[in-house]
Design a protein around this motif. Sequence first.
Motif, mmCIF file in Angstrom:
data_model
loop_
_atom_site.group_PDB
_atom_site.id
_atom_site.type_symbol
_atom_site.label_atom_id
_atom_site.label_comp_id
_atom_site.label_asym_id
_atom_site.label_seq_id
_atom_site.Cartn_x
_atom_site.Cartn_y
_atom_site.Cartn_z
ATOM 1 N N SER A 1 0.806 -1.226 0.000
ATOM 2 C CA SER A 1 0.000 0.000 0.000
ATOM 3 C C SER A 1 0.838 1.275 0.000
ATOM 4 O O SER A 1 0.329 2.351 -0.287
ATOM 5 N N GLY A 2 2.116 1.140 0.369
ATOM 6 C CA GLY A 2 2.950 2.326 0.547
ATOM 7 C C GLY A 2 3.046 2.747 1.994
ATOM 8 O O GLY A 2 3.901 3.558 2.362
ATOM 9 N N ASP A 3 2.177 2.200 2.840
ATOM 10 C CA ASP A 3 2.214 2.442 4.287
ATOM 11 C C ASP A 3 2.778 1.182 4.935
ATOM 12 O O ASP A 3 2.061 0.205 5.153
ATOM 13 N N TRP A 4 4.084 1.180 5.210
ATOM 14 C CA TRP A 4 4.732 -0.047 5.659
ATOM 15 C C TRP A 4 4.198 -0.535 6.996
ATOM 16 O O TRP A 4 4.106 -1.748 7.236
ATOM 17 N N ARG A 5 3.824 0.392 7.877
ATOM 18 C CA ARG A 5 3.280 -0.031 9.169
ATOM 19 C C ARG A 5 1.944 -0.759 8.983
ATOM 20 O O ARG A 5 1.716 -1.823 9.573
ATOM 21 N N ALA A 6 1.062 -0.176 8.171
ATOM 22 C CA ALA A 6 -0.240 -0.807 7.935
ATOM 23 C C ALA A 6 -0.071 -2.171 7.279
ATOM 24 O O ALA A 6 -0.772 -3.136 7.615
ATOM 25 N N ASP A 7 0.880 -2.262 6.343
ATOM 26 C CA ASP A 7 1.097 -3.536 5.667
ATOM 27 C C ASP A 7 1.641 -4.593 6.626
ATOM 28 O O ASP A 7 1.235 -5.770 6.563
ATOM 29 N N LEU B 1 8.103 -3.276 3.045
ATOM 30 C CA LEU B 1 8.983 -2.394 3.809
ATOM 31 C C LEU B 1 9.824 -1.481 2.917
ATOM 32 O O LEU B 1 10.696 -0.772 3.424
ATOM 33 N N ASP B 2 9.583 -1.462 1.627
ATOM 34 C CA ASP B 2 10.347 -0.574 0.733
ATOM 35 C C ASP B 2 10.314 0.888 1.190
ATOM 36 O O ASP B 2 11.339 1.582 1.126
ATOM 37 N N PRO B 3 9.169 1.414 1.664
ATOM 38 C CA PRO B 3 9.165 2.823 2.094
ATOM 39 C C PRO B 3 9.926 3.071 3.393
ATOM 40 O O PRO B 3 10.204 4.221 3.732
ATOM 41 N N PHE B 4 10.243 2.009 4.129
ATOM 42 C CA PHE B 4 10.957 2.140 5.405
ATOM 43 C C PHE B 4 12.448 2.264 5.115
ATOM 44 O O PHE B 4 13.086 1.315 4.658
ATOM 45 N N GLN B 5 12.993 3.425 5.380
ATOM 46 C CA GLN B 5 14.394 3.699 5.050
ATOM 47 C C GLN B 5 15.312 3.102 6.115
ATOM 48 O O GLN B 5 15.558 3.707 7.155
ATOM 49 N N ALA B 6 15.794 1.899 5.850
ATOM 50 C CA ALA B 6 16.676 1.204 6.781
ATOM 51 C C ALA B 6 17.427 0.128 6.012
ATOM 52 O O ALA B 6 16.980 -0.299 4.935
ATOM 53 N N PRO B 7 18.568 -0.323 6.518
ATOM 54 C CA PRO B 7 19.287 -1.417 5.859
ATOM 55 C C PRO B 7 18.423 -2.685 5.841
ATOM 56 O O PRO B 7 17.550 -2.868 6.693
ATOM 57 N N TYR B 8 18.707 -3.567 4.901
ATOM 58 C CA TYR B 8 17.927 -4.800 4.804
ATOM 59 C C TYR B 8 18.079 -5.661 6.057
ATOM 60 O O TYR B 8 17.140 -6.379 6.436
ATOM 61 N N PHE C 1 -2.864 -7.501 21.796
ATOM 62 C CA PHE C 1 -2.184 -7.928 20.566
ATOM 63 C C PHE C 1 -1.827 -6.721 19.699
ATOM 64 O O PHE C 1 -0.695 -6.592 19.213
ATOM 65 N N GLU C 2 -2.792 -5.821 19.529
ATOM 66 C CA GLU C 2 -2.543 -4.635 18.709
ATOM 67 C C GLU C 2 -1.444 -3.763 19.305
ATOM 68 O O GLU C 2 -0.581 -3.255 18.587
ATOM 69 N N ARG C 3 -1.469 -3.600 20.615
ATOM 70 C CA ARG C 3 -0.451 -2.748 21.257
ATOM 71 C C ARG C 3 0.932 -3.382 21.162
ATOM 72 O O ARG C 3 1.937 -2.676 20.987
ATOM 73 N N ALA C 4 0.990 -4.693 21.276
ATOM 74 C CA ALA C 4 2.287 -5.367 21.153
ATOM 75 C C ALA C 4 2.881 -5.132 19.772
ATOM 76 O O ALA C 4 4.071 -4.814 19.626
ATOM 77 N N LEU C 5 2.049 -5.273 18.741
ATOM 78 C CA LEU C 5 2.525 -5.020 17.381
ATOM 79 C C LEU C 5 2.952 -3.573 17.209
ATOM 80 O O LEU C 5 4.020 -3.284 16.639
ATOM 81 N N THR C 6 2.121 -2.661 17.696
ATOM 82 C CA THR C 6 2.415 -1.235 17.539
ATOM 83 C C THR C 6 3.724 -0.868 18.209
ATOM 84 O O THR C 6 4.526 -0.091 17.661
ATOM 85 N N ARG C 7 3.984 -1.412 19.385
ATOM 86 C CA ARG C 7 5.210 -1.092 20.114
ATOM 87 C C ARG C 7 6.444 -1.635 19.412
ATOM 88 O O ARG C 7 7.514 -1.000 19.416
ATOM 89 N N VAL C 8 6.312 -2.827 18.800
ATOM 90 C CA VAL C 8 7.428 -3.336 18.020
ATOM 91 C C VAL C 8 7.711 -2.420 16.838
ATOM 92 O O VAL C 8 8.863 -2.041 16.576
ATOM 93 N N LEU C 9 6.663 -2.029 16.127
ATOM 94 C CA LEU C 9 6.862 -1.144 14.967
ATOM 95 C C LEU C 9 7.370 0.215 15.382
ATOM 96 O O LEU C 9 8.206 0.816 14.692
ATOM 97 N N ASP C 10 6.886 0.718 16.526
ATOM 98 C CA ASP C 10 7.373 2.010 17.036
ATOM 99 C C ASP C 10 8.877 1.955 17.301
ATOM 100 O O ASP C 10 9.597 2.938 17.095
ATOM 101 N N GLY C 11 9.335 0.800 17.772
ATOM 102 C CA GLY C 11 10.759 0.658 18.077
ATOM 103 C C GLY C 11 11.629 0.791 16.851
ATOM 104 O O GLY C 11 12.805 1.180 16.933
ATOM 105 N N PHE C 12 11.076 0.479 15.690
ATOM 106 C CA PHE C 12 11.815 0.602 14.438
ATOM 107 C C PHE C 12 11.543 1.936 13.750
ATOM 108 O O PHE C 12 12.415 2.504 13.117
ATOM 109 N N GLY C 13 10.289 2.418 13.886
ATOM 110 C CA GLY C 13 9.901 3.605 13.134
ATOM 111 C C GLY C 13 10.491 4.894 13.689
ATOM 112 O O GLY C 13 10.623 5.864 12.972
#
Length: 234
Positions: free
Chosen positions: A91-97, A140-147, A222-234
């Motif tokens: 979708s272009g929204d890596w978190r949502a995907d 994760l293409d829109p997420f600017q980070a090393p592979y 479950f949702e908060r656990a996922l969000t916190r993991v993604l927040d740690g990267f985002g």
Amino acid sequence: MAGRAAVPEVIWSRPERTGRGPRPAYTRADIAAAAVRIADAEGLDAVTMRRVAGELGCGTMSLYNYVPRKEDLYELMMDAVSGEHELWEPSGDWRADMIRVAHQTRALMHRHTWLPRLMSPVYGFSPNALRYLEHCLSCLDPFQAPYGTKMELVAMVNGVVTTYVGNEIATAERTRSLPWSADEENAARIAYLGRQVASGAYPRLAASFAEDAGPIDLEGVFERALTRVLDGFG
């Protein structure tokens, strides 16, 4: 064990057919489907070479001609269920995907409750698993980070899902084994916990329960656990 390779070997590196001789009676897909049917109905421990051979209608030793080791059978099973992943246009929204990936994986594990037991990098490089991993990286293409960082993110999301679903499955299996209802079990445990907290020995737990007496929103956790993991990267 019959047919066991003397050197390390990945089943996917061997052609399914050599092109010589008669056409094999069974494909890898046939064998995987039989094993998955058994595991879905009776659990992973019911999956044996003898049982799968019986499901297919062949002799156990004949099955070893197709699948030299039980580990290879697990690889076929993991590849079969990995093929159930929906691979959509990112979708272009890596978190949502990635949240969508997590929910899809959770549903897959509930369809095949033996799956969390085989969630290991050892079984993560089959054709369908590689397509799934490539899909995750494309999300994760829109997420600017090393592979390497992206691979860690995918692994951590899968880890959260596997741990959460594993607990859901274990809880459900335990509930089914009880001689009373889940509500009766919960009532007894809540009453016991309430007495312990009211004793004054656990002031921080008492404060926690006073702040939020429940019930726990497991979907929200479950949702908060996922969000916190993604927040740690985002």
